[in-house]
Write an enzyme that holds these catalytic residues in place. Structure first.
Site, short mmCIF file in Angstrom:
data_model
loop_
_atom_site.label_atom_id
_atom_site.label_comp_id
_atom_site.label_asym_id
_atom_site.label_seq_id
_atom_site.Cartn_x
_atom_site.Cartn_y
_atom_site.Cartn_z
N TYR A 1 48.61 45.72 41.70
CA TYR A 1 49.98 45.32 42.37
C TYR A 1 50.95 46.17 41.92
O TYR A 1 52.11 45.61 41.97
CB TYR A 1 50.09 43.81 41.89
CG TYR A 1 49.15 42.65 42.54
CD1 TYR A 1 48.31 43.01 43.46
CD2 TYR A 1 49.67 41.47 42.25
CE1 TYR A 1 47.48 41.95 43.91
CE2 TYR A 1 48.63 40.47 42.85
CZ TYR A 1 47.64 40.76 43.66
OH TYR A 1 47.06 39.92 44.30
N LYS B 1 35.55 42.37 35.16
CA LYS B 1 34.48 42.53 35.81
C LYS B 1 34.21 44.07 35.41
O LYS B 1 33.80 45.19 35.96
CB LYS B 1 34.94 42.97 37.42
CG LYS B 1 33.91 43.07 38.21
CD LYS B 1 33.05 41.54 38.53
CE LYS B 1 31.80 41.97 39.42
NZ LYS B 1 30.92 40.75 39.54
N ASP C 1 33.93 36.62 38.57
CA ASP C 1 33.16 35.78 39.51
C ASP C 1 32.47 34.61 38.90
O ASP C 1 32.55 33.47 39.50
CB ASP C 1 32.15 36.67 40.39
CG ASP C 1 31.27 37.84 39.70
OD1 ASP C 1 31.54 37.66 38.41
OD2 ASP C 1 30.31 38.29 39.87
N ASP D 1 46.19 36.29 39.50
CA ASP D 1 46.65 35.61 40.83
C ASP D 1 45.68 34.81 41.37
O ASP D 1 46.00 33.41 41.70
CB ASP D 1 47.01 36.65 41.60
CG ASP D 1 47.97 36.37 42.85
OD1 ASP D 1 48.46 35.36 42.54
OD2 ASP D 1 48.06 37.17 43.79
N ASP E 1 45.60 30.11 41.37
CA ASP E 1 45.68 29.17 42.56
C ASP E 1 44.38 28.26 42.58
O ASP E 1 44.39 27.16 42.90
CB ASP E 1 45.64 30.03 43.90
CG ASP E 1 47.11 30.39 44.43
OD1 ASP E 1 47.87 30.59 43.40
OD2 ASP E 1 47.48 30.65 45.36
MG MG Z 1 49.36 33.94 44.02
#
Ligand code: MG
Ligand code: NAI
Length: 335
Positions: A127, A174, A207, A231, A235
């Site tokens: 990001y 990962k 995962d 991120d 959620d």
């Molecule tokens: Mg978010």
């Protein structure tokens, strides 16, 4: 201006933003004002309305207010959220994003015993502005992992665990596929872990973690991970404990900290007094702990819990019919 006034104990930057951001902020400040702590609030504008009015979604003046305050409370922005909140995080070098995932009574949680913290790296990974560009036949985004930033976030997670009586930290990566970048993350995770021999450790692939969050959410205490994975898992965490109206967050940096609910400006219910103020209130509780006001934080937190336990005065998202300020009054009565 009365310059003889003695300085308040804490200067709090308050940025209500758009839509329900303003409504939930009013409710949170109403309780903060009942705690007997000498706060001075310095209001700053940001968001869609601010853009309309001032031609910018995040005026330099607002950034200065945040920079000069002891902490910042942020409501929500609308369509300009990325220009506002992402920019504040970058400007203020807020490297740690903390997202508690906790099951409260009378809410839509997958299990009653969920209580963990996600510690997400906020400054690098996938990001970074400017690290994504088009190529002749597609686009490329670079994922950047530095020893300095990852060590800082991992150490933050272990320190958090230690200070909050948590017994285990889970590193999420990962490294089987991203052998170099996430290989480095995993290596640093175990290096840092050696400094905290009293804290148990484990590491999972992201995962698998996504699945374990559903199949055994009670087993997690503190999760530390890189930007994108954090991120997404945050959620997922919100989904585990049923509802955006309950999830607070913190952005912590070396020069400042910002506390905000995870939800947005909710245009569908804005201006109707329907917003649940608890996510904003729990963000204020996190701010109190950051400031070292633990007694006030405990009191505020317990009053919120009592309101959820009693389930007499709840907003629509929790199955009740109370308004934002009716719920706030009930919290105040329970202080
Ligand atoms: Mg978010
Ligand atoms: P949202 O979080 O605003 O709303 C999603 C759904 O949850 C809506 O149905 C809303 O009514 C409900 N909801 C959210 N918070 C609630 C609360 N406290 N009480 C009761 N119900 C609540 O997300 P959405 O709809 O995707 O985005 C709306 C706007 O907010 C967009 O412009 C978006 O860019 C912005 N946004 C801003 C964020 C921020 O400032 N950090 C974060 C997420 C979205």
């Amino acid at each position: 201006m009365n310059t003889s006034k003695t300085k308040s104990k804490y200067q709090i930057a308050v940025v209500p933003g758009d839509g329900i951001g303003k409504e939930v902020m009013e409710a949170a400040i109403y309780i903060l004002d009942s705690l007997g702590i000498d706060f001075e609030y310095i209001y700053g504008e940001a968001g869609d309305e601010c853009l309309e009015k001032n031609g910018t979604a995040l005026p330099a003046e607002t950034l200065d207010i945040i920079r000069n305050a002891d902490a910042c409370l942020f409501g929500a922005a609308g369509e300009t959220a990325a220009d506002v909140i992402v920019k504040i995080r970058q400007e203020m070098k807020m490297f740690a994003n903390l997202r508690p995932v906790k099951a409260y009574p009378n809410t839509n949680s997958l299990s009653d015993n969920i209580d963990f913290m996600i510690v997400r790296e906020n400054t690098e990974g996938l990001y970074i502005a400017g690290e994504e560009h088009f190529t002749d036949d597609g686009a490329i985004a670079r994922r950047i992992i530095t020893r300095q930033a990852e060590e800082r976030i991992i150490d933050y997670a272990f320190k958090y665990a230690k200070e909050n009586n948590k017994t285990k930290v889970t590193g999420v990566h990962k490294a089987n596929v991203l052998k170099k970048s996430d290989g480095l993350f995993k290596e640093i995770f175990y290096e840092v872990a050696k400094r905290y021999p009293e804290i148990a450790t484990e590491d999972f692939y992201v995962d698998a973690t996504a699945m374990y969050l559903i199949t055994q959410p009670e087993s997690f205490e503190v999760i530390v991970t890189t930007n994108l994975f954090g991120d997404i898992l945050s959620d997922e965490g919100a989904g585990l404990v049923g509802g955006l109206g309950l999830i607070p967050s913190a952005n912590i940096g070396e020069d400042g900290a910002l506390f905000e609910p995870v939800h947005g400006s909710a245009p569908d219910i804005a201006g109707q007094g329907k917003a649940n103020p608890i996510a904003m209130m729990l963000s204020a509780v996190m701010m109190l702990r950051y400031l070292g006001e633990n007694e006030a934080a405990d009191k505020f937190d317990a009053a919120i819990l009592k309101v959820l336990n009693d389930a007499n005065v709840l907003t629509g998202d929790l199955g009740g019919s109370a308004t934002t300020m009716e719920l706030a009054s009930e919290v105040k009565n329970n202080l």
